[in-house]
Design a protein around this motif. Structure first.
Motif, mmCIF file in Angstrom:
data_model
loop_
_atom_site.group_PDB
_atom_site.id
_atom_site.type_symbol
_atom_site.label_atom_id
_atom_site.label_comp_id
_atom_site.label_asym_id
_atom_site.label_seq_id
_atom_site.Cartn_x
_atom_site.Cartn_y
_atom_site.Cartn_z
ATOM 1 N N VAL A 1 0.840 -1.198 0.000
ATOM 2 C CA VAL A 1 0.000 0.000 0.000
ATOM 3 C C VAL A 1 0.879 1.253 0.000
ATOM 4 O O VAL A 1 0.625 2.205 -0.761
ATOM 5 N N LEU A 2 1.923 1.265 0.821
ATOM 6 C CA LEU A 2 2.821 2.424 0.871
ATOM 7 C C LEU A 2 3.587 2.605 -0.432
ATOM 8 O O LEU A 2 3.822 3.737 -0.874
ATOM 9 N N ARG A 3 3.968 1.515 -1.077
ATOM 10 C CA ARG A 3 4.666 1.610 -2.366
ATOM 11 C C ARG A 3 3.757 2.229 -3.414
ATOM 12 O O ARG A 3 4.173 3.117 -4.178
ATOM 13 N N LEU A 4 2.496 1.800 -3.462
ATOM 14 C CA LEU A 4 1.547 2.370 -4.425
ATOM 15 C C LEU A 4 1.281 3.847 -4.124
ATOM 16 O O LEU A 4 1.155 4.664 -5.037
ATOM 17 N N GLU A 5 1.203 4.176 -2.842
ATOM 18 C CA GLU A 5 0.981 5.571 -2.473
ATOM 19 C C GLU A 5 2.182 6.440 -2.879
ATOM 20 O O GLU A 5 2.007 7.563 -3.372
ATOM 21 N N ALA A 6 3.391 5.918 -2.705
ATOM 22 C CA ALA A 6 4.586 6.666 -3.110
ATOM 23 C C ALA A 6 4.612 6.868 -4.616
ATOM 24 O O ALA A 6 4.966 7.954 -5.106
ATOM 25 N N LEU A 7 4.243 5.826 -5.375
ATOM 26 C CA LEU A 7 4.193 5.969 -6.837
ATOM 27 C C LEU A 7 3.161 7.007 -7.254
ATOM 28 O O LEU A 7 3.392 7.793 -8.183
ATOM 29 N N ALA A 8 2.015 7.034 -6.565
ATOM 30 C CA ALA A 8 0.981 8.016 -6.897
ATOM 31 C C ALA A 8 1.456 9.434 -6.575
ATOM 32 O O ALA A 8 1.185 10.376 -7.321
ATOM 33 N N LEU A 9 2.167 9.599 -5.479
ATOM 34 C CA LEU A 9 2.651 10.927 -5.101
ATOM 35 C C LEU A 9 3.764 11.414 -6.027
ATOM 36 O O LEU A 9 3.954 12.619 -6.193
ATOM 37 N N LYS A 10 4.514 10.501 -6.647
ATOM 38 C CA LYS A 10 5.616 10.874 -7.535
ATOM 39 C C LYS A 10 5.187 11.079 -8.986
ATOM 40 O O LYS A 10 6.012 11.453 -9.811
ATOM 41 N N SER A 11 3.923 10.866 -9.304
ATOM 42 C CA SER A 11 3.519 10.929 -10.711
ATOM 43 C C SER A 11 3.692 12.354 -11.262
ATOM 44 O O SER A 11 3.333 13.344 -10.619
ATOM 45 N N PRO A 12 4.241 12.471 -12.469
ATOM 46 C CA PRO A 12 4.466 13.799 -13.069
ATOM 47 C C PRO A 12 3.180 14.593 -13.261
ATOM 48 O O PRO A 12 3.183 15.824 -13.099
ATOM 49 N N ALA A 13 2.085 13.941 -13.602
ATOM 50 C CA ALA A 13 0.821 14.662 -13.812
ATOM 51 C C ALA A 13 0.376 15.330 -12.505
ATOM 52 O O ALA A 13 -0.100 16.483 -12.508
ATOM 53 N N ARG A 14 0.498 14.651 -11.391
ATOM 54 C CA ARG A 14 0.102 15.216 -10.108
ATOM 55 C C ARG A 14 1.004 16.397 -9.745
ATOM 56 O O ARG A 14 0.527 17.452 -9.294
ATOM 57 N N ILE A 15 2.308 16.257 -9.933
ATOM 58 C CA ILE A 15 3.243 17.336 -9.613
ATOM 59 C C ILE A 15 2.955 18.564 -10.487
ATOM 60 O O ILE A 15 2.957 19.707 -10.007
ATOM 61 N N HIS A 16 2.655 18.340 -11.779
ATOM 62 C CA HIS A 16 2.335 19.444 -12.692
ATOM 63 C C HIS A 16 1.053 20.161 -12.249
ATOM 64 O O HIS A 16 0.982 21.406 -12.240
ATOM 65 N N ALA A 17 0.035 19.398 -11.838
ATOM 66 C CA ALA A 17 -1.227 20.003 -11.401
ATOM 67 C C ALA A 17 -1.024 20.825 -10.125
ATOM 68 O O ALA A 17 -1.580 21.929 -9.991
ATOM 69 N N ILE A 18 -0.247 20.339 -9.190
ATOM 70 C CA ILE A 18 0.007 21.093 -7.958
ATOM 71 C C ILE A 18 0.787 22.366 -8.262
ATOM 72 O O ILE A 18 0.499 23.446 -7.719
ATOM 73 N N ALA A 19 1.769 22.269 -9.156
ATOM 74 C CA ALA A 19 2.573 23.450 -9.507
ATOM 75 C C ALA A 19 1.700 24.525 -10.140
ATOM 76 O O ALA A 19 1.852 25.714 -9.844
ATOM 77 N N ARG A 20 0.807 24.166 -11.031
ATOM 78 C CA ARG A 20 -0.048 25.160 -11.703
ATOM 79 C C ARG A 20 -1.126 25.702 -10.783
ATOM 80 O O ARG A 20 -1.297 26.915 -10.687
ATOM 81 N N ASN A 21 -1.873 24.782 -10.130
ATOM 82 C CA ASN A 21 -3.065 25.206 -9.384
ATOM 83 C C ASN A 21 -2.736 25.767 -8.005
ATOM 84 O O ASN A 21 -3.239 26.823 -7.630
ATOM 85 N N ASP A 22 -1.933 25.075 -7.243
ATOM 86 C CA ASP A 22 -1.678 25.496 -5.863
ATOM 87 C C ASP A 22 -0.559 26.537 -5.767
ATOM 88 O O ASP A 22 -0.654 27.489 -4.996
ATOM 89 N N LEU A 23 0.492 26.359 -6.558
ATOM 90 C CA LEU A 23 1.649 27.254 -6.458
ATOM 91 C C LEU A 23 1.646 28.351 -7.517
ATOM 92 O O LEU A 23 2.520 29.211 -7.508
ATOM 93 N N HIS A 24 0.691 28.333 -8.425
ATOM 94 C CA HIS A 24 0.530 29.327 -9.499
ATOM 95 C C HIS A 24 1.811 29.480 -10.319
ATOM 96 O O HIS A 24 2.238 30.595 -10.624
ATOM 97 N N MET A 25 2.419 28.386 -10.672
ATOM 98 C CA MET A 25 3.627 28.403 -11.496
ATOM 99 C C MET A 25 3.212 28.302 -12.965
ATOM 100 O O MET A 25 2.189 27.712 -13.291
ATOM 101 N N VAL A 26 4.016 28.905 -13.826
ATOM 102 C CA VAL A 26 3.756 28.853 -15.268
ATOM 103 C C VAL A 26 5.030 28.391 -15.961
ATOM 104 O O VAL A 26 6.121 28.523 -15.409
ATOM 105 N N PRO A 27 4.919 27.862 -17.164
ATOM 106 C CA PRO A 27 6.127 27.459 -17.881
ATOM 107 C C PRO A 27 7.015 28.667 -18.141
ATOM 108 O O PRO A 27 6.545 29.793 -18.325
#
Length: 110
Positions: free
Chosen positions: A76-102
């Motif tokens: 369960v922890l391995r799957l959770e770590a893989l989900a947290l490391k996914s590039p799509a999730r990191i990109h969404a957090i950067a745009r929506n929460d941190l208001h980052m732009v390319p």
């Protein structure tokens, strides 16, 4: 036993001697007691050993169950770590929460 004749043919016992028995009774009894004690100690040791085997079996069973539980938790922890490391999730957090732009090319320092 010693007899003594006293008047009219009447016998009187004057001395009683105990003759030693042909087979001594005490050592034989000691042998039976020793045999009984040896059998008793062997039986008690066997009961104790059986109890130890049963306790060890329970401990092994509990350890195997704990191993299975920990393996499931690890998966369960391995799957959770893989989900947290996914590039799509990191990109969404950067745009929506941190208001980052390319980065724009004219703002890049070379």
């Amino acid at each position: 036993m010693r007899r003594m004749i006293v008047g009219n043919g009447v016998c009187m016992i004057t001395e009683i001697r105990k003759e030693p028995p042909a087979v001594p009774a005490v050592p034989r009894r000691r042998g039976f007691v020793a045999l009984f004690l040896a059998l008793l100690v062997t039986g008690l040791f066997n009961v104790w050993l059986s109890g130890q085997c049963i306790r060890t079996g329970y401990r092994v069973s509990a350890a195997l169950e704990e191993k299975r539980t920990l393996q499931k938790e690890q998966e369960v922890l391995r799957l959770e770590a893989l989900a947290l490391k996914s590039p799509a999730r990191i990109h969404a957090i950067a745009r929506n929460d941190l208001h980052m732009v390319p980065a724009q090319m004219d703002r890049v320092i070379r």
